[in-house]
Design a protein around this motif. Structure first.
Motif, PDB file in Angstrom:
ATOM      1  N   PRO A 134      32.341  61.065  30.476  1.00 38.92           N
ATOM      2  CA  PRO A 134      32.004  59.703  30.907  1.00 38.92           C
ATOM      3  C   PRO A 134      33.260  58.941  31.330  1.00 38.92           C
ATOM      4  N   ALA A 135      33.079  58.108  32.364  1.00 38.38           N
ATOM      5  CA  ALA A 135      34.212  57.315  32.859  1.00 38.38           C
ATOM      6  C   ALA A 135      34.621  56.297  31.794  1.00 38.38           C
ATOM      7  N   PRO A 136      35.893  56.103  31.623  1.00 37.81           N
ATOM      8  CA  PRO A 136      36.343  55.144  30.602  1.00 37.81           C
ATOM      9  C   PRO A 136      35.996  53.712  30.999  1.00 37.81           C
ATOM     10  N   THR A 137      35.775  52.891  30.002  1.00 33.07           N
ATOM     11  CA  THR A 137      35.521  51.471  30.240  1.00 33.07           C
ATOM     12  C   THR A 137      36.851  50.763  30.497  1.00 33.07           C
ATOM     13  N   LEU A 138      36.864  49.971  31.572  1.00 35.80           N
ATOM     14  CA  LEU A 138      38.072  49.247  31.955  1.00 35.80           C
ATOM     15  C   LEU A 138      37.921  47.775  31.600  1.00 35.80           C
ATOM     16  N   VAL A 139      38.982  47.199  31.079  1.00 35.62           N
ATOM     17  CA  VAL A 139      38.977  45.793  30.656  1.00 35.62           C
ATOM     18  C   VAL A 139      40.230  45.121  31.217  1.00 35.62           C
ATOM     19  N   ALA A 140      40.051  43.866  31.620  1.00 36.03           N
ATOM     20  CA  ALA A 140      41.204  43.082  32.103  1.00 36.03           C
ATOM     21  C   ALA A 140      41.154  41.691  31.484  1.00 36.03           C
ATOM     22  N   SER A 141      42.298  41.211  31.070  1.00 33.94           N
ATOM     23  CA  SER A 141      42.420  39.815  30.588  1.00 33.94           C
ATOM     24  C   SER A 141      42.938  38.985  31.758  1.00 33.94           C
ATOM     25  N   ILE A 142      42.066  38.130  32.298  1.00 33.28           N
ATOM     26  CA  ILE A 142      42.428  37.315  33.462  1.00 33.28           C
ATOM     27  C   ILE A 142      43.040  36.015  32.941  1.00 33.28           C
ATOM     28  N   ASP A 143      44.334  35.972  33.004  1.00 33.74           N
ATOM     29  CA  ASP A 143      45.057  34.835  32.443  1.00 33.74           C
ATOM     30  C   ASP A 143      45.297  33.769  33.516  1.00 33.74           C
ATOM     31  N   PRO A 144      45.081  32.480  33.188  1.00 32.59           N
ATOM     32  CA  PRO A 144      45.343  31.391  34.149  1.00 32.59           C
ATOM     33  C   PRO A 144      46.845  31.294  34.463  1.00 32.59           C
ATOM     34  N   THR A 145      47.114  30.926  35.677  1.00 33.78           N
ATOM     35  CA  THR A 145      48.514  30.744  36.085  1.00 33.78           C
ATOM     36  C   THR A 145      49.088  29.434  35.561  1.00 33.78           C
ATOM     37  N   GLU A 146      48.243  28.470  35.181  1.00 33.01           N
ATOM     38  CA  GLU A 146      48.687  27.180  34.651  1.00 33.01           C
ATOM     39  C   GLU A 146      48.382  27.130  33.166  1.00 33.01           C
ATOM     40  N   ALA A 147      49.257  26.585  32.448  1.00 30.01           N
ATOM     41  CA  ALA A 147      49.069  26.469  31.006  1.00 30.01           C
ATOM     42  C   ALA A 147      47.966  25.476  30.686  1.00 30.01           C
ATOM     43  N   SER A 191      44.716  26.314  30.238  1.00 27.92           N
ATOM     44  CA  SER A 191      43.375  26.850  30.528  1.00 27.92           C
ATOM     45  C   SER A 191      43.156  28.129  29.725  1.00 27.92           C
ATOM     46  N   ALA A 192      41.914  28.332  29.331  1.00 29.05           N
ATOM     47  CA  ALA A 192      41.586  29.528  28.539  1.00 29.05           C
ATOM     48  C   ALA A 192      41.439  30.733  29.455  1.00 29.05           C
ATOM     49  N   PRO A 193      41.918  31.912  29.029  1.00 32.51           N
ATOM     50  CA  PRO A 193      41.765  33.110  29.850  1.00 32.51           C
ATOM     51  C   PRO A 193      40.320  33.606  29.844  1.00 32.51           C
ATOM     52  N   ALA A 194      40.004  34.377  30.840  1.00 29.19           N
ATOM     53  CA  ALA A 194      38.677  35.027  30.919  1.00 29.19           C
ATOM     54  C   ALA A 194      38.855  36.526  30.741  1.00 29.19           C
ATOM     55  N   THR A 195      37.823  37.192  30.274  1.00 26.88           N
ATOM     56  CA  THR A 195      37.853  38.646  30.066  1.00 26.88           C
ATOM     57  C   THR A 195      36.873  39.312  31.015  1.00 26.88           C
ATOM     58  N   ALA A 196      37.347  40.343  31.707  1.00 22.57           N
ATOM     59  CA  ALA A 196      36.484  41.101  32.624  1.00 22.57           C
ATOM     60  C   ALA A 196      36.310  42.517  32.071  1.00 22.57           C
ATOM     61  N   VAL A 197      35.069  42.999  32.049  1.00 25.92           N
ATOM     62  CA  VAL A 197      34.750  44.348  31.563  1.00 25.92           C
ATOM     63  C   VAL A 197      33.988  45.077  32.657  1.00 25.92           C
ATOM     64  N   PHE A 198      34.488  46.267  33.047  1.00 26.71           N
ATOM     65  CA  PHE A 198      33.833  47.060  34.094  1.00 26.71           C
ATOM     66  C   PHE A 198      33.024  48.177  33.449  1.00 26.71           C
ATOM     67  N   ASP A 199      31.692  48.211  33.770  1.00 26.72           N
ATOM     68  CA  ASP A 199      30.779  49.263  33.285  1.00 26.72           C
ATOM     69  C   ASP A 199      30.607  50.276  34.413  1.00 26.72           C
ATOM     70  N   ALA A 200      31.230  51.436  34.281  1.00 24.74           N
ATOM     71  CA  ALA A 200      31.200  52.430  35.360  1.00 24.74           C
ATOM     72  C   ALA A 200      29.800  52.992  35.583  1.00 24.74           C
ATOM     73  N   GLN A 201      29.013  53.194  34.512  1.00 28.97           N
ATOM     74  CA  GLN A 201      27.675  53.752  34.667  1.00 28.97           C
ATOM     75  C   GLN A 201      26.754  52.784  35.394  1.00 28.97           C
ATOM     76  N   ALA A 202      26.842  51.513  35.073  1.00 25.42           N
ATOM     77  CA  ALA A 202      26.005  50.511  35.744  1.00 25.42           C
ATOM     78  C   ALA A 202      26.603  50.073  37.067  1.00 25.42           C
ATOM     79  N   GLY A 203      27.884  50.356  37.295  1.00 20.50           N
ATOM     80  CA  GLY A 203      28.525  49.909  38.530  1.00 20.50           C
ATOM     81  C   GLY A 203      28.627  48.403  38.623  1.00 20.50           C
TER      82      GLY A 203
END
Length: 255
Positions: free
Chosen positions: A143-156, A158-170
């Motif tokens: 199975p393809a590994p799950t990929l995660v990214a922490s999307i951090d704001p460029t300006e102090a 603001s709260a960061p957002a988290t992105a999770v990629f589901d390879a099976q669901a695309g």
């Protein structure tokens, strides 16, 4: 002469079919016998005639008289005890009446042969099972590994957002984050190794966002690719490329 009742000819025939009698008696040989057996299979009237002949002839067994063997041993002993000058007695065997057993046995064998022929013809030929296709072993893919990214704001601030990629669901899911003003849209981009940004879609103003990716964008989602959020007009970039500043970004990594 026999006192048995005569064999009636089949309906519509003036005289009995002698071929049926000859087959019942076992007198036919070679091609004549084969032709008669074929008629038994093909002509019900002829088959009934043969059966009547066999029933008629079978009654002869009840009429055969018992015949005792000649007393040869007593006659031999008497000849051995005779006087030396007595004439030699000629031992003449008692003539035996012609046997009727063999014709009857031939008729029975003919009937058995006809029955076997009918069984061989009527029995269905078994159909061999079709060869089963050889099944290859299933290919097991990891199975393809799950990929995660922490999307951090460029300006102090603001709260960061988290992105999770589901390879099976695309699909890629981004948690809620307030990154742009209410009169603007936050658009998510993927920047692969070639450095060219490709739009993944517009983030919702409230709550998390689930974006179903096209096959081309699924191929671009890989470990090390960068996710970026830009400020765009309501509804997203009208040009297909980023038009506003980058307000948050983060790299994808396997979990």
């Amino acid at each position: 002469m026999s006192d048995l009742p005569p064999v009636d000819p089949p309906h519509g025939e003036e005289t009995p079919d002698m071929a049926a009698a000859e087959l019942a008696l076992g007198l036919l040989e070679g091609e004549e016998r084969a032709a008669a057996i074929r008629r038994v299979l093909a002509e019900p009237g002829f088959a009934r005639s043969v059966e009547r002949w066999r029933d008629h002839l079978a009654q002869l067994f009840d009429l055969w008289p018992a015949v005792e063997a000649p007393d040869l041993f007593d006659r031999i002993e008497r000849s051995l005890d005779r006087a030396p000058d007595a004439p030699v007695a000629v031992l003449t065997p008692t003539p035996r009446p012609p046997s009727k057993l063999w014709p009857a046995l031939a008729g029975v064998s003919s009937l058995v042969a006809a029955v076997l022929l009918v069984v061989l013809i009527a029995r269905p030929v078994p159909v061999p099972p079709a060869p089963q296709p050889r099944q290859s072993a299933p290919v097991v893919t990891a199975p393809a590994p799950t990929l995660v990214a922490s999307i951090d704001p460029t300006e102090a601030g603001s709260a960061p957002a988290t992105a999770v990629f589901d390879a099976q669901a695309g699909a890629i899911r981004v948690t809620q984050a307030k990154l742009v003003a209410a009169d603007r849209s936050a658009e998510l981009w993927v920047i692969p190794a070639d450095g060219t940004p490709h739009s993944l879609g517009v983030l919702r103003e409230r709550g998390s966002t689930a974006l179903t990716l096209s096959p081309e964008n699924r191929a671009r989602i890989a470990a090390g690719a960068v996710l970026a959020v830009t400020v765009e007009p309501i509804g997203g970039s009208p040009t297909g490329l980023p038009t506003g500043p980058v307000v948050a970004k983060g790299a994808l990594a396997p979990v």
